[in-house]
Design a protein around this motif. Structure first.
Motif, PDB file in Angstrom:
ATOM      1  N   GLU A   1      -1.037   0.594 -11.176  1.00 16.03           N
ATOM      2  CA  GLU A   1      -1.377   1.301  -9.941  1.00 16.03           C
ATOM      3  C   GLU A   1      -0.241   1.261  -8.920  1.00 16.03           C
TER       4      GLU A   1
ATOM      5  N   ASP B   1     -10.095  -9.233  -5.027  1.00 17.21           N
ATOM      6  CA  ASP B   1      -9.425 -10.315  -4.309  1.00 17.21           C
ATOM      7  C   ASP B   1      -9.652 -11.636  -5.031  1.00 17.21           C
TER       8      ASP B   1
ATOM      9  N   GLN C   1      -2.820  -5.893  -2.031  1.00 19.01           N
ATOM     10  CA  GLN C   1      -3.584  -4.635  -2.002  1.00 19.01           C
ATOM     11  C   GLN C   1      -4.594  -4.584  -3.150  1.00 19.01           C
ATOM     12  N   SER C   2      -4.680  -5.670  -3.905  1.00 25.83           N
ATOM     13  CA  SER C   2      -5.559  -5.665  -5.079  1.00 25.83           C
ATOM     14  C   SER C   2      -7.009  -5.482  -4.672  1.00 25.83           C
TER      15      SER C   2
ATOM     16  N   ARG D   1      -2.661  -4.471 -14.309  1.00 23.65           N
ATOM     17  CA  ARG D   1      -3.375  -3.453 -13.533  1.00 23.65           C
ATOM     18  C   ARG D   1      -2.640  -3.118 -12.226  1.00 23.65           C
ATOM     19  N   LEU D   2      -2.085  -4.146 -11.571  1.00 27.19           N
ATOM     20  CA  LEU D   2      -1.331  -3.893 -10.335  1.00 27.19           C
ATOM     21  C   LEU D   2      -0.113  -3.023 -10.629  1.00 27.19           C
TER      22      LEU D   2
ATOM     23  N   LEU E   1      -4.473  -9.067 -14.226  1.00 22.97           N
ATOM     24  CA  LEU E   1      -4.275  -8.605 -12.852  1.00 22.97           C
ATOM     25  C   LEU E   1      -2.913  -7.920 -12.717  1.00 22.97           C
ATOM     26  N   TYR E   2      -1.847  -8.577 -13.222  1.00 25.43           N
ATOM     27  CA  TYR E   2      -0.505  -8.007 -13.106  1.00 25.43           C
ATOM     28  C   TYR E   2      -0.412  -6.637 -13.765  1.00 25.43           C
TER      29      TYR E   2
ATOM     30  N   ASN F   1       0.845  -3.997  -4.710  1.00 33.54           N
ATOM     31  CA  ASN F   1       1.094  -5.424  -4.830  1.00 33.54           C
ATOM     32  C   ASN F   1      -0.181  -6.231  -4.635  1.00 33.54           C
ATOM     33  N   ILE F   2      -0.051  -7.530  -4.825  1.00 38.27           N
ATOM     34  CA  ILE F   2      -1.248  -8.346  -4.984  1.00 38.27           C
ATOM     35  C   ILE F   2      -2.146  -8.344  -3.741  1.00 38.27           C
TER      36      ILE F   2
ATOM     37  N   TRP G   1     -13.108  -3.175 -10.965  1.00 38.41           N
ATOM     38  CA  TRP G   1     -11.834  -2.876 -10.293  1.00 38.41           C
ATOM     39  C   TRP G   1     -12.003  -1.927  -9.093  1.00 38.41           C
TER      40      TRP G   1
ATOM     41  N   TYR H   1      -2.631 -16.261  -3.549  1.00 38.47           N
ATOM     42  CA  TYR H   1      -3.752 -15.787  -4.361  1.00 38.47           C
ATOM     43  C   TYR H   1      -4.137 -16.855  -5.395  1.00 38.47           C
TER      44      TYR H   1
END
Ligand code: ADP
Ligand code: MG
Length: 477
Positions: free
Chosen positions: A357, A367, A363-364, A353-354, A350-351, A360-361, A396, A328
């Motif tokens: 939820e 992208d 599935q973000s 928010r991941l 990003l982290y 993992n990245i 998001w 990524y």
């Protein structure tokens, strides 16, 4: 009294092959019990094992990744024991001549770098699964897993704290996924650790008697189990007791370890070379071919993030700790986004928010391409960093909207028109004469307050560096 802690780890990883170690049956997880139990898994007499060469390639990859010697000739042996989920009455493993070892893996724990020596890694096969109490008083046997290719990776007793044990397990877990030989799924049992623990009086040479905690399948459990076990051993010894070598189990519910059986010796297994399997020969060419396919390893990647892209030690190691995160990140860098800014965004917004939820990245919903577009709008001063956070949250769960549309819709575009900012600056200067005086008499803080006032007047949309530029010009006049 002070004690040294000594830990050695044996890790079983399930290799990511489609078929079993010695037959063509599928290794897929979670299917109807016994639907993948072929005649070899069921140990029908007269059937011969045929070695899965993909698993050999996996072992070679691991060997290359841990700087290990790879045996040109290794031998399969039978490890004999009786258990209902082992219909053959023996497990095929490697004893005297394993395919890989010795080698080492570098870890970082308690801010100290250390090389953990790896004694050996050998190929073997998994057993089936017993499910106790499937119906009252009965045990079910599922042989789907029987014969799944395993690689057992054994360290020297080189770790000296629970933190080091966890650091090693994490590093190995990351490495085997990175080189693509294991899916790393700990809940499904693809990566499980047997952790051997002993204590000895500080400074003495001779190792204490070890107890082996079986089948730990989470890093948290490794930490808890080692902490509990170390305390127990120290208390036992300080109370005048002695430690018996034993195999023990950790109970996550109570956080305690408990003896399962006293440890059997290797000779209890009556190991002998398997007469059904030829010696396993690995050629130089085969190793060279695999070398060419090997990805850059996490440690090398981390170095290049620091040296070539200017990331800090921490950011580089965080990004390089996961191959998906690395992918990524590299996609952002490829789109010409500033590497430091990219790392900040991944490890920051990003982290979190991941994590929220629990995904993992890969599935973000945002992208790498979308995040690149967003960060570019900070770089070209269209929006401020703070505004970008709002845009990030806004897009998001809206895959259909572009970054630029979101900026418009939220009205976050920075004012870069110097005429407009000029008017705001003049107004602020007029209304804050006192601050201007303070600044002129040497109070630098007053300047930041003035910038703040202009930003406020612009509803956060003025470009801060432009604002301070203009302010400086005007005040010094
Ligand atoms: P086995 O295969 O019977 O479990 P090994 O001698 O191969 O036994 O050792 C298994 C693991 O135990 C290795 O990882 C080794 O480093 C570790 N180990 C051996 N002795 C000790 C000890 N005294 N304290 C802690 N770990 C130990
Ligand atoms: Mg063991």
């Amino acid at each position: 009294m002070d004690w040294d802690i000594v830990i050695g780890i044996e890790t079983h990883i399930q290799l990511k092959t489609k078929s079993k170690q010695f037959s063509g049956a599928s290794t897929a997880y979670g299917n109807e019990p016994n639907s993948q139990a072929c005649l070899v898994s069921l140990a029908y007499p007269g059937l011969l094992p045929v070695l899965n060469h993909e698993s050999v390639n996996c072992a070679i990859k691991l060997g290359l990744a841990i700087n290990a010697k790879i045996a040109r000739r290794s031998i399969f042996a039978r490890k004999n024991y009786f258990y209902p989920d082992l219909p053959k009455g023996y497990q095929i493993s490697q004893m005297e001549l394993p395919i890989v070892g010795p080698g080492y893996l570098s870890i970082n724990a308690n801010e100290k770098k250390k090389d953990v020596r790896i004694l050996r890694a050998h190929l073997e096969e998994d057993a089936g699964k017993s499910s106790h109490g499937v119906s009252q008083g009965k045990t079910g046997i599922d042989l789907n897993r029987a014969g799944t290719p395993l690689l057992e990776i054994v360290t020297e007793p080189d770790m000296n704290s629970a933190e080091e044990a966890v650091a090693y397990a994490k590093k190995l877990h990351e490495l085997v996924q990175w080189i693509g030989i294991c899916d790393g799924n700990m809940q499904e049992g693809s990566f499980r650790c047997d952790v051997n623990v002993s204590v000895k009086k500080k400074g003495t040479e001779v190792l204490g008697t070890r107890r082996e905690i079986k089948n730990l399948n989470s890093f948290k459990f490794i930490k808890q189990a080692v902490d509990y076990e170390v305390n127990w051993q120290i208390e036992t010894l300080e109370d005048g007791g002695k430690i018996d070598q034993a195999t023990i189990l950790f109970n996550p519910e109570t956080g305690e370890t408990k003896a399962m059986r006293s440890k059997e010796e290797a000779n209890d297994y009556r190991y002998f070379p398997d007469p059904d399997l030829l010696p396993l020969l690995v050629t130089e060419e085969q190793i060279d071919e695999i070398k060419k396919l090997m990805p850059k390893l996490p440690d090398e990647m981390q170095e290049s993030f620091k040296k070539e892209l200017g990331l800090s030690e921490y950011d580089a190691s965080e990004i390089a700790s996961d191959s998906e995160v690395t992918k990524y990140f590299l996609a952002l860098v490829d789109s010409k986004v500033n590497p430091k800014l990219s790392a900040n965004w991944i490890l920051g917004n990003l982290y979190s928010r991941l994590n929220e939820e629990e995904i993992n990245i890969n599935q973000s919903p945002i992208d790498s391409q979308r995040l690149a577009e967003l960060i570019k709008r900070i770089e070209d001063s269209t929006i401020s960093n703070n505004a970008a956070k709002k845009v990030f949250d806004f897009i998001w769960d809206k895959s259909s909207i572009t970054v630029d549309q979101a900026i418009d819709e939220l009205g976050l575009k920075q004012i870069s028109d110097s005429g407009e900012i000029d008017i705001l600056v003049d107004q602020v200067l007029k209304n804050n004469q006192l601050m201007v005086e303070e600044y002129r008499s040497g109070k630098d803080k007053a300047f930041n307050a003035l910038v703040g006032q202009v930003m406020k007047a612009s509803k956060g949309k003025a470009n801060p560096s432009q604002v301070s530029e203009l302010l400086k010009q005007k005040i010094s006049k």
